[in-house]
Design a protein around this motif. Structure first.
Motif, PDB file in Angstrom:
ATOM      1  N   ILE A 157       4.941   9.409  53.112  1.00 40.96           N
ATOM      2  CA  ILE A 157       5.277   8.036  52.734  1.00 40.96           C
ATOM      3  C   ILE A 157       5.257   7.148  53.971  1.00 40.96           C
ATOM      4  CG2 ILE A 157       6.978   6.556  51.582  1.00 40.96           C
ATOM      5  CD1 ILE A 157       8.284   9.120  50.501  1.00 40.96           C
ATOM      6  N   VAL A 158       4.808   5.900  53.781  1.00 42.15           N
ATOM      7  CA  VAL A 158       4.987   4.877  54.813  1.00 42.15           C
ATOM      8  C   VAL A 158       5.693   3.684  54.181  1.00 42.15           C
ATOM      9  CG1 VAL A 158       3.149   5.472  56.438  1.00 42.15           C
ATOM     10  CG2 VAL A 158       2.579   4.165  54.394  1.00 42.15           C
ATOM     11  N   PHE A 159       6.822   3.294  54.782  1.00 41.19           N
ATOM     12  CA  PHE A 159       7.516   2.074  54.397  1.00 41.19           C
ATOM     13  C   PHE A 159       7.000   0.976  55.316  1.00 41.19           C
ATOM     14  CE2 PHE A 159      10.220   5.640  53.366  1.00 41.19           C
ATOM     15  CZ  PHE A 159      10.605   5.375  52.057  1.00 41.19           C
ATOM     16  N   VAL A 160       6.437  -0.082  54.744  1.00 40.76           N
ATOM     17  CA  VAL A 160       5.689  -1.058  55.530  1.00 40.76           C
ATOM     18  C   VAL A 160       6.232  -2.465  55.278  1.00 40.76           C
ATOM     19  CG1 VAL A 160       3.403  -2.037  55.990  1.00 40.76           C
ATOM     20  CG2 VAL A 160       3.627   0.380  55.373  1.00 40.76           C
ATOM     21  N   ASP A 161       6.309  -3.236  56.343  1.00 47.51           N
ATOM     22  CA  ASP A 161       6.602  -4.660  56.207  1.00 47.51           C
ATOM     23  C   ASP A 161       5.745  -5.430  57.198  1.00 47.51           C
ATOM     24  OD1 ASP A 161       8.492  -6.707  54.902  1.00 47.51           O
ATOM     25  OD2 ASP A 161       8.585  -7.219  57.032  1.00 47.51           O
ATOM     26  N   LEU A 162       5.359  -6.623  56.790  1.00 48.28           N
ATOM     27  CA  LEU A 162       4.542  -7.499  57.626  1.00 48.28           C
ATOM     28  C   LEU A 162       5.233  -8.837  57.805  1.00 48.28           C
ATOM     29  CD1 LEU A 162       1.086  -7.109  55.811  1.00 48.28           C
ATOM     30  CD2 LEU A 162       1.967  -5.683  57.681  1.00 48.28           C
ATOM     31  N   GLU A 163       4.961  -9.479  58.917  1.00 51.05           N
ATOM     32  CA  GLU A 163       5.217 -10.907  59.067  1.00 51.05           C
ATOM     33  C   GLU A 163       3.860 -11.577  59.223  1.00 51.05           C
ATOM     34  OE1 GLU A 163       8.131 -11.835  58.401  1.00 51.05           O
ATOM     35  OE2 GLU A 163       9.072  -9.868  58.600  1.00 51.05           O
ATOM     36  N   THR A 164       3.731 -12.783  58.668  1.00 55.02           N
ATOM     37  CA  THR A 164       2.436 -13.463  58.631  1.00 55.02           C
ATOM     38  C   THR A 164       2.605 -14.946  58.947  1.00 55.02           C
ATOM     39  OG1 THR A 164       2.558 -14.056  56.284  1.00 55.02           O
ATOM     40  CG2 THR A 164       1.716 -11.857  56.813  1.00 55.02           C
ATOM     41  N   THR A 165       1.476 -15.623  59.078  1.00 52.58           N
ATOM     42  CA  THR A 165       1.515 -17.063  59.339  1.00 52.58           C
ATOM     43  C   THR A 165       1.667 -17.882  58.058  1.00 52.58           C
ATOM     44  OG1 THR A 165      -0.896 -17.251  59.232  1.00 52.58           O
ATOM     45  CG2 THR A 165       0.085 -16.829  61.405  1.00 52.58           C
ATOM     46  N   GLY A 166       1.612 -17.227  56.901  1.00 52.73           N
ATOM     47  CA  GLY A 166       1.730 -17.933  55.625  1.00 52.73           C
ATOM     48  C   GLY A 166       1.521 -16.980  54.466  1.00 52.73           C
ATOM     49  N   GLY A 167       1.304 -17.523  53.272  1.00 58.48           N
ATOM     50  CA  GLY A 167       1.251 -16.697  52.078  1.00 58.48           C
ATOM     51  C   GLY A 167      -0.123 -16.375  51.546  1.00 58.48           C
TER      52      GLY A 167
ATOM     53  N   GLU B 245       2.974  -9.544  62.682  1.00 59.70           N
ATOM     54  CA  GLU B 245       3.735  -8.357  63.080  1.00 59.70           C
ATOM     55  C   GLU B 245       3.623  -7.298  61.995  1.00 59.70           C
ATOM     56  OE1 GLU B 245       7.944  -7.484  65.321  1.00 59.70           O
ATOM     57  OE2 GLU B 245       8.080  -8.655  63.457  1.00 59.70           O
ATOM     58  N   VAL B 246       3.542  -6.047  62.406  1.00 57.62           N
ATOM     59  CA  VAL B 246       3.499  -4.903  61.489  1.00 57.62           C
ATOM     60  C   VAL B 246       4.629  -3.956  61.858  1.00 57.62           C
ATOM     61  CG1 VAL B 246       2.132  -2.980  60.589  1.00 57.62           C
ATOM     62  CG2 VAL B 246       0.977  -5.074  61.349  1.00 57.62           C
ATOM     63  N   GLY B 247       5.365  -3.503  60.835  1.00 55.39           N
ATOM     64  CA  GLY B 247       6.397  -2.490  61.037  1.00 55.39           C
ATOM     65  C   GLY B 247       6.204  -1.348  60.067  1.00 55.39           C
ATOM     66  N   VAL B 248       6.275  -0.119  60.562  1.00 58.84           N
ATOM     67  CA  VAL B 248       6.033   1.063  59.728  1.00 58.84           C
ATOM     68  C   VAL B 248       7.109   2.103  59.997  1.00 58.84           C
ATOM     69  CG1 VAL B 248       4.430   2.923  59.127  1.00 58.84           C
ATOM     70  CG2 VAL B 248       3.540   0.679  59.815  1.00 58.84           C
ATOM     71  N   VAL B 249       7.740   2.588  58.941  1.00 63.75           N
ATOM     72  CA  VAL B 249       8.596   3.766  59.006  1.00 63.75           C
ATOM     73  C   VAL B 249       7.863   4.859  58.244  1.00 63.75           C
ATOM     74  CG1 VAL B 249      10.817   4.795  58.408  1.00 63.75           C
ATOM     75  CG2 VAL B 249      10.713   2.398  59.131  1.00 63.75           C
ATOM     76  N   GLU B 250       7.501   5.908  58.929  1.00 64.07           N
ATOM     77  CA  GLU B 250       6.653   6.954  58.357  1.00 64.07           C
ATOM     78  C   GLU B 250       7.459   8.222  58.118  1.00 64.07           C
ATOM     79  OE1 GLU B 250       2.587   9.467  59.547  1.00 64.07           O
ATOM     80  OE2 GLU B 250       3.280   7.776  60.781  1.00 64.07           O
ATOM     81  N   ILE B 251       7.326   8.759  56.889  1.00 62.74           N
ATOM     82  CA  ILE B 251       8.003  10.007  56.518  1.00 62.74           C
ATOM     83  C   ILE B 251       6.933  11.025  56.203  1.00 62.74           C
ATOM     84  CG2 ILE B 251       9.766  11.057  55.067  1.00 62.74           C
ATOM     85  CD1 ILE B 251      10.696   8.533  56.514  1.00 62.74           C
TER      86      ILE B 251
ATOM     87  N   ARG C 195      -2.716   5.826  60.597  1.00 61.41           N
ATOM     88  CA  ARG C 195      -1.285   5.986  60.346  1.00 61.41           C
ATOM     89  C   ARG C 195      -0.953   5.808  58.860  1.00 61.41           C
ATOM     90  NH1 ARG C 195       3.145   5.788  63.655  1.00 61.41           N
ATOM     91  NH2 ARG C 195       1.792   5.283  65.431  1.00 61.41           N
ATOM     92  N   LEU C 196      -1.662   4.915  58.187  1.00 63.59           N
ATOM     93  CA  LEU C 196      -1.349   4.586  56.792  1.00 63.59           C
ATOM     94  C   LEU C 196      -2.185   5.361  55.777  1.00 63.59           C
ATOM     95  CD1 LEU C 196      -1.091   0.674  56.987  1.00 63.59           C
ATOM     96  CD2 LEU C 196       0.721   2.366  57.319  1.00 63.59           C
ATOM     97  N   ASN C 197      -3.397   5.730  56.149  1.00 65.60           N
ATOM     98  CA  ASN C 197      -4.333   6.297  55.191  1.00 65.60           C
ATOM     99  C   ASN C 197      -3.834   7.625  54.627  1.00 65.60           C
ATOM    100  OD1 ASN C 197      -6.814   6.291  53.750  1.00 65.60           O
ATOM    101  ND2 ASN C 197      -7.662   7.756  55.216  1.00 65.60           N
ATOM    102  N   GLY C 198      -3.980   7.796  53.305  1.00 68.05           N
ATOM    103  CA  GLY C 198      -3.611   9.039  52.653  1.00 68.05           C
ATOM    104  C   GLY C 198      -2.133   9.169  52.359  1.00 68.05           C
ATOM    105  N   LYS C 199      -1.362   8.108  52.564  1.00 64.43           N
ATOM    106  CA  LYS C 199       0.089   8.153  52.332  1.00 64.43           C
ATOM    107  C   LYS C 199       0.476   7.148  51.251  1.00 64.43           C
ATOM    108  CE  LYS C 199       0.869   9.427  57.172  1.00 64.43           C
ATOM    109  NZ  LYS C 199      -0.542   9.327  57.621  1.00 64.43           N
ATOM    110  N   LEU C 200       1.593   7.416  50.598  1.00 67.12           N
ATOM    111  CA  LEU C 200       2.121   6.481  49.615  1.00 67.12           C
ATOM    112  C   LEU C 200       2.635   5.248  50.346  1.00 67.12           C
ATOM    113  CD1 LEU C 200       3.008   5.691  46.768  1.00 67.12           C
ATOM    114  CD2 LEU C 200       5.121   7.000  47.144  1.00 67.12           C
ATOM    115  N   PHE C 201       2.100   4.095  49.975  1.00 66.86           N
ATOM    116  CA  PHE C 201       2.408   2.816  50.637  1.00 66.86           C
ATOM    117  C   PHE C 201       3.567   2.162  49.892  1.00 66.86           C
ATOM    118  CE2 PHE C 201       1.866  -1.731  51.221  1.00 66.86           C
ATOM    119  CZ  PHE C 201       1.447  -1.882  52.538  1.00 66.86           C
ATOM    120  N   VAL C 202       4.744   2.071  50.551  1.00 66.38           N
ATOM    121  CA  VAL C 202       5.945   1.507  49.933  1.00 66.38           C
ATOM    122  C   VAL C 202       6.274   0.197  50.631  1.00 66.38           C
ATOM    123  CG1 VAL C 202       8.368   1.889  49.335  1.00 66.38           C
ATOM    124  CG2 VAL C 202       6.786   3.834  49.418  1.00 66.38           C
ATOM    125  N   ALA C 203       6.427  -0.862  49.854  1.00 66.35           N
ATOM    126  CA  ALA C 203       6.758  -2.171  50.419  1.00 66.35           C
ATOM    127  C   ALA C 203       7.520  -2.970  49.372  1.00 66.35           C
ATOM    128  CB  ALA C 203       5.495  -2.914  50.856  1.00 66.35           C
TER     129      ALA C 203
END
Length: 386
Positions: A15-25, A34-40, A89-97
């Motif tokens: 699993i990867v728990f993912v959050d992003l910050e962006t310049t807009g929507g 910014e990218v943040g990843v907690v990987e299990i 880092r992300l490929n092949g994992k369950l993407f949780v956000a």
């Protein structure tokens, strides 16, 4: 450095728990800051984050919300620089956000610009929270933090928010029986890991309106032929839908390739579907049954081939369908191309499915014209002989 992970989690998938910050929507116009990843995974838990140079200015209200300003990202790597390592880092994992469509959409667009096809299976914690706690009205990250006693270290920063999702995940295992949690995860997950060579970009090219499709398996064996008035949506439902039947899931597991044809309308879709089923004999389609009294041939009530037009106004698409002596020849976007299609088509045999479909729709007023007509205005329908 990896940390140990509690046993008996509700999924065995990394699993990867993912959050992003962006310049807009807007994933098309805005960029990631910014990218943040907690990987299990099998080696435990690890955390990773980086600022990203968006190569555009950060609006003041975004700077105020996230605390990330232009000076902070100046000198940070651009996304195309981090793309290869992040993809691994992300490929092949369950993407949780949280509100996962937002994060997935941005990453998919950024990866595409860097030359990577990013199509992970996705679990949205908003949707999971709603499924598990339907009596609660609010499921935003602030609401989850307050309700479940999560500890926010730096709200609206990517790694801190990804870590909140990991805390929420752990908390669920103390509140919900593991088997119940597994079932809700499976029901809520959106499966974007498509079959064979089929990618999201490939599906994006499918017609949005009426059409037919055929799925192929290993060695290009035909699996299933179908039709839909919303072809692209139907294909997505087969391959990524969360409410698939067990039969659809069995088919999806075998799919390696898809072929489609726009038909412009439902009558053309019926004719093309029936012809493909008869020609390809796909293993998962039910064979049409002959009824007592079905003809093995029938008089053709016209002097030659006929054509009828169907319009998909939403897609601004016209399709001219050609039928000759109870045989569906095909469809084309113009009368000239339809004539060429007919003239280059070899003579065929009587098609019972075409006979049945046309008998029904001619009786309902389907407008047809002789194929040799020079103007594409439709004449009144002629009734077929019984």
């Amino acid at each position: 450095m990896s940390e140990p992970v509690p046993p008996n989690l509700a999924t065995d998938t990394p699993i990867v728990f993912v959050d992003l910050e962006t310049t807009g929507g807007s994933a098309g116009a805005d960029r990631i800051t910014e990218v943040g990843v907690v990987e299990i995974g099998p080696n435990g838990l690890s955390r990773w984050s980086t600022l990203v140079d968006p190569r555009q200015s950060i609006p003041p209200f975004i700077q105020q919300l996230t605390g990330i300003n232009d000076a902070m990202v100046r000198g940070a790597p651009a996304f195309d620089v981090i793309a290869p390592a992040l993809f691994d880092r992300l490929n092949g994992k369950l993407f949780v956000a949280h509100n996962a469509g937002f994060d997935r959409g941005f990453l998919r667009s950024e990866f595409a610009r860097a030359g990577f096809a990013f199509n992970p299976d996705v679990l949205c914690t908003v949707r999971l929270s709603r499924a598990l706690f339907p009596a609660e009205k609010r499921h935003g990250l602030d609401a989850l933090t307050a309700r479940h006693g999560l500890v926010a270290s730096d709200r609206h920063r990517a790694l801190a928010d990804a870590d909140l999702l990991w805390q929420f995940w752990q908390r669920l295992h103390t509140l919900v029986p593991v088997e119940t949690l597994r079932a809700q995860i499976d029901r809520t997950m959106q499966r974007y890991r498509l079959a064979g060579d089929i990618t999201e970009d490939h599906l994006d090219a499918a017609p949005a309106g009426c059409g037919v499709y055929v799925f192929y398996g290993d060695d290009d064996v035909p699996l299933y032929v179908g039709r839909s008035v919303r072809l692209r949506q139907r294909l997505r439902s087969h391959l990524t839908g969360e409410r698939r039947s067990s039969r659809e899931m069995r088919i999806a597991q075998q799919i390696r390739r898809v072929e489609w044809r726009a038909t412009g309308g439902e009558v053309g879709a019926l004719l093309a579907e029936a012809q493909w089923i008869a020609t390809l004999q796909p293993m998962h389609n039910r064979r049409p049954r002959s009824a007592r009294g079905d003809p093995v041939d029938a008089p053709w009530p016209y002097d030659g081939a006929i054509v009828f037009e169907e319009r998909d106004d939403a897609q601004r698409q016209r399709t001219f369908h050609v039928v000759d002596r109870w045989r569906y020849v095909g469809g084309a976007p113009s009368l000239t191309e339809a004539t060429g299609l007919w003239s280059s088509s070899p003579a065929g045999t009587f098609e019972l499915s075409t006979y049945r479909i046309l008998q029904t729709h001619l009786a309902r007023g389907l407008r047809v014209m002789p194929l040799a007509a020079s103007e594409p205005s439709m004449t009144g329908a002629a009734s077929a002989a019984a």
